[in-house]
Design a protein around this motif. Structure first.
Motif, PDB file in Angstrom:
ATOM      1  N   GLY A  16       2.681   0.702  13.351  1.00 53.17           N
ATOM      2  CA  GLY A  16       2.707   0.287  11.860  1.00 53.17           C
ATOM      3  C   GLY A  16       2.257   1.593  10.844  1.00 53.17           C
ATOM      4  N   GLN A  17       1.746   2.564  11.343  1.00 54.53           N
ATOM      5  CA  GLN A  17       1.812   3.684  10.561  1.00 54.53           C
ATOM      6  C   GLN A  17       2.904   4.470  10.543  1.00 54.53           C
ATOM      7  OE1 GLN A  17      -0.829   4.641   8.653  1.00 54.53           O
ATOM      8  NE2 GLN A  17      -2.598   3.770   9.613  1.00 54.53           N
ATOM      9  N   LEU A  18       3.918   4.387  11.701  1.00 52.01           N
ATOM     10  CA  LEU A  18       5.118   5.155  11.476  1.00 52.01           C
ATOM     11  C   LEU A  18       6.001   4.196  10.505  1.00 52.01           C
ATOM     12  CD1 LEU A  18       6.235   5.891  15.426  1.00 52.01           C
ATOM     13  CD2 LEU A  18       5.842   7.598  13.267  1.00 52.01           C
ATOM     14  N   ALA A  36       7.692   5.740   7.156  1.00 50.10           N
ATOM     15  CA  ALA A  36       9.102   5.736   6.915  1.00 50.10           C
ATOM     16  C   ALA A  36       9.850   5.022   5.843  1.00 50.10           C
ATOM     17  CB  ALA A  36       9.964   5.639   8.170  1.00 50.10           C
ATOM     18  N   THR A  37       8.988   4.053   5.379  1.00 46.52           N
ATOM     19  CA  THR A  37       9.231   3.255   4.248  1.00 46.52           C
ATOM     20  C   THR A  37       8.528   3.549   2.986  1.00 46.52           C
ATOM     21  OG1 THR A  37       7.804   1.631   5.022  1.00 46.52           O
ATOM     22  CG2 THR A  37      10.156   1.285   5.887  1.00 46.52           C
ATOM     23  N   GLY A  79      -0.974   1.542   5.957  1.00 47.30           N
ATOM     24  CA  GLY A  79      -0.508   1.700   7.287  1.00 47.30           C
ATOM     25  C   GLY A  79      -1.120   0.774   8.422  1.00 47.30           C
ATOM     26  N   GLU A  80      -2.539   0.627   8.262  1.00 45.84           N
ATOM     27  CA  GLU A  80      -3.193  -0.107   8.930  1.00 45.84           C
ATOM     28  C   GLU A  80      -2.927  -1.586   8.976  1.00 45.84           C
ATOM     29  OE1 GLU A  80      -5.671   0.831  11.429  1.00 45.84           O
ATOM     30  OE2 GLU A  80      -5.272   2.919  11.001  1.00 45.84           O
ATOM     31  N   VAL A  81      -2.819  -2.025   7.842  1.00 47.91           N
ATOM     32  CA  VAL A  81      -2.225  -3.447   7.554  1.00 47.91           C
ATOM     33  C   VAL A  81      -1.319  -3.739   8.037  1.00 47.91           C
ATOM     34  CG1 VAL A  81      -1.765  -4.942   5.783  1.00 47.91           C
ATOM     35  CG2 VAL A  81      -3.540  -3.718   5.522  1.00 47.91           C
ATOM     36  N   ALA A  82      -0.254  -2.748   8.118  1.00 45.33           N
ATOM     37  CA  ALA A  82       1.360  -2.924   8.416  1.00 45.33           C
ATOM     38  C   ALA A  82       1.285  -2.946   9.938  1.00 45.33           C
ATOM     39  CB  ALA A  82       2.208  -1.877   8.095  1.00 45.33           C
ATOM     40  N   THR A 129       0.839  -8.374  15.498  1.00 45.51           N
ATOM     41  CA  THR A 129       0.712  -9.890  15.370  1.00 45.51           C
ATOM     42  C   THR A 129       2.019 -10.566  15.549  1.00 45.51           C
ATOM     43  OG1 THR A 129      -1.217  -9.833  13.853  1.00 45.51           O
ATOM     44  CG2 THR A 129       0.009 -11.903  14.204  1.00 45.51           C
ATOM     45  N   ALA A 130       2.879  -9.785  15.012  1.00 43.42           N
ATOM     46  CA  ALA A 130       4.374 -10.325  15.105  1.00 43.42           C
ATOM     47  C   ALA A 130       4.852 -10.361  16.742  1.00 43.42           C
ATOM     48  CB  ALA A 130       5.353  -9.713  14.257  1.00 43.42           C
TER      49      ALA A 130
END
Length: 563
Positions: free
Chosen positions: A96-98, A102-103, A175-178, A184-185
């Motif tokens: 998620g941090q990556l 990148a976004t 990043g943590e939330v992502a 989860t997905a």
């Protein structure tokens, strides 16, 4: 960048000339009652306005195009760099941090490069040019306006100091939330199976609430600063109106000069109000750049050595040797492999047995250089694998993992990932060996998209496709990390029979996690305490090595319990 700045400066000059033309209109045709020159001055104002509008449009078009190009280049660079980073980096860096870097982070950098940086230069130029004209028109009031830069400077400095910390905290938490959302997905089936939807939802809500609090704190800082940035120029404008009216009354200024003065000063309101946005945007871009360079500054640990040579597949014999191999994962003091020696002859299938966690998968990962040895060396046909180019090494050494990874693409694309020139005959043979003929029954056969991580397939089907993907490469060395663990007994037997014919001309190294897999091997090596303690045929080790019998017995019990 130079072209954009040039266009911006010329457009600003056009806008700065207009108030002086208005002054000429008021002090000339309006005051004197002579309308003969009015049409010319009006035409000049119209031409300047149209010219400024065209230059602004052209600049913004170029800005957007250049900035989007820079963002695309940066995203491409990050993606390519991430592909070069070794497996150890990905073991510890959250996905998620990556994704966030990148976004979202690249978007912040692009916004500042496209707008913030240009507006900063334009606003500084506009401020200095306007102040110069104000002083030239009526220097006492001009100095009053210029003095307003002092509180603005201190306000900007204090705002920037606090905002950069808040911005970094917000981006890290995004990043943590992502990462929570991505995990989860990917694990939605496990979450549902254990009935933990409420638990993961509460965890996500906690992360989102923390992000909300950080964002509100940042907005609070912005609102306080923007209010001050808005108040200062308006207070100065009020002082100018009073002082200007008195100056006109005392014949120290003309009405046209006062109108031009106020019009020019009004041109400073937006640049000053925008100063808060520019500082905020710049700080966000700065912290975003730091986060991006956290990745880009990470040097790939596994790269081609200077002078590394290719090993053509036609020349590869598949002779694999481990000599005094030691290995410990990055950031740990625990040695997984400690002085391991093993010789796998060309065309031989050798199984590696050992208790769970003894380092079988780690050992197998050293041959294709997913990790590099801490000491010792791994040889392929007498060449240290570190002296071979990564591209040629991984064309000669193919791997099928116990936990197969499939991509959100067609079955055909997944199968030919390691050998894109594979023919239909090659695909059919690989599917036959892996007993993966089920793909022909999918809605669009080999062209069926199988979904992210291949979750639309069963575990056994994913394993068989991953095995077919490794077989289709026709490597000199085939690494099999228990690729049959998810198969039923009947299918496993069929796969083992078909694999036997494929492995006849290929060197194979097989991690044994279940006793039935031993049937594939010519010899078996027992891994214990980071070393190979015994090598021989299955029958020889059963007869001479109690530890081997204990390992098979334990594996048999675990398989029976799972069944």
């Amino acid at each position: 960048m130079i072209a954009m700045l040039a266009l911006a400066v010329v457009a600003s000059v056009f806008s700065l000339v207009i108030p002086r033309v208005i002054q000429a209109v008021i002090d000339g045709p309006v005051v004197e009652g002579d309308t003969s020159g009015l049409w010319l001055l009006t035409a000049i104002i119209g031409a300047l306005g149209l010219g400024e509008a065209f230059l602004v449009w052209l600049r913004r078009y170029i800005q957007a195009k250049v900035a989007l190009g820079v963002e695309a280049d940066l995203r491409r660079d990050i993606y390519r760099h991430v592909q070069r980073l070794h497996a150890g980096f990905h073991d510890r860096f959250q996905t998620g941090q990556l994704l966030s870097r990148a976004t979202g982070d690249l978007g912040r950098i692009r916004r500042f490069a496209a707008w913030g940086m240009i507006f900063l230069v334009i606003n500084i130029f506009t401020y200095l040019a306007v102040i110069a004209q104000l002083v030239q028109i009526y220097w006492p009031l001009g100095l009053v306006v210029a003095a307003s830069a002092v509180p603005l400077f201190f306000l900007s400095r204090n705002f920037a100091r606090g905002y950069i910390t808040a911005s970094r905290a917000e981006q890290d938490q995004q990043g943590e939330v992502a990462n929570l959302a991505e995990e989860t997905a990917q694990g939605i089936r496990v979450i549902k199976a254990f009935g933990r939807a409420r638990h993961v939802t509460e965890k996500f809500d906690g992360g989102s609430a923390k992000l909300y609090d950080i964002s509100i704190n940042k907005v609070r800082m912005l609102s306080r600063s923007w209010a001050m940035f808005d108040a200062i120029p308006n207070l100065v404008l009020a002082a100018v109106l009073i002082g200007g009216a008195l100056a006109v009354a005392n014949d120290k200024m003309t009405i046209g000069e006062l109108v031009a003065f106020v019009t020019l000063q009004l041109m400073l309101v937006w640049p000053i109000e925008a100063l808060g946005w520019i500082i905020a945007n710049g700080n966000e871009a700065m912290t975003a750049a730091d986060r991006v360079y956290d990745v880009l500054d990470t040097e790939p640990a596994i790269v081609d050595r200077p002078g590394a040579r290719d090993l053509p597949r036609a020349e590869a014999k598949g002779h694999l040797r481990f000599e005094g191999v030691r290995f410990a994962y990055d950031g740990t003091d625990k040695t997984v492999l400690d002085g391991l020696d093993l010789d796998v002859r060309p065309g031989e299938t050798l199984a590696v047995a050992g208790v769970t966690g003894c380092g079988k998968t780690t050992m197998l990962s050293l041959a294709p250089r997913l990790y590099d040895v801490t000491a010792g060396r791994v040889l392929l046909d007498g060449h240290d694998v570190r002296d071979l180019t990564l591209e040629s090494l991984r064309l000669n050494v193919a791997t099928a993992f116990e936990d197969p990874t499939l991509f959100s693409m067609s079955v055909r694309e997944n199968l030919t990932l390691g050998r894109q020139e594979a023919t239909e005959a090659d695909i059919e043979e690989a599917l036959r060996v892996a007993q993966a003929d089920f793909v022909y029954d999918l809605p669009w056969g080999l062209d069926t998209r199988i979904g992210e991580q291949g979750l639309s397939l069963s575990g056994g089907q994913r394993q068989r496709l991953a095995l077919a993907r490794a077989v289709i490469v026709k490597p000199a060395v085939l690494i099999l990390d228990d690729p049959l663990s998810a198969l039923d007994v009947h299918t496993e037997e069929l796969v083992e029979r078909a694999l036997a014919s494929v492995l006849a001309g290929t060197t194979a190294l097989v991690a044994v996690h279940r006793p039935s897999t031993v049937a594939l091997a010519d010899r078996v090596a027992l891994l214990e305490d980071g070393r190979i303690v015994a090598v021989g045929t299955h029958s020889e080790l059963l007869e001479s090595t109690p530890a081997y019998r204990a390992v098979l017995s334990a594996e048999s019990d675990s398989v029976g319990a799972a069944a």
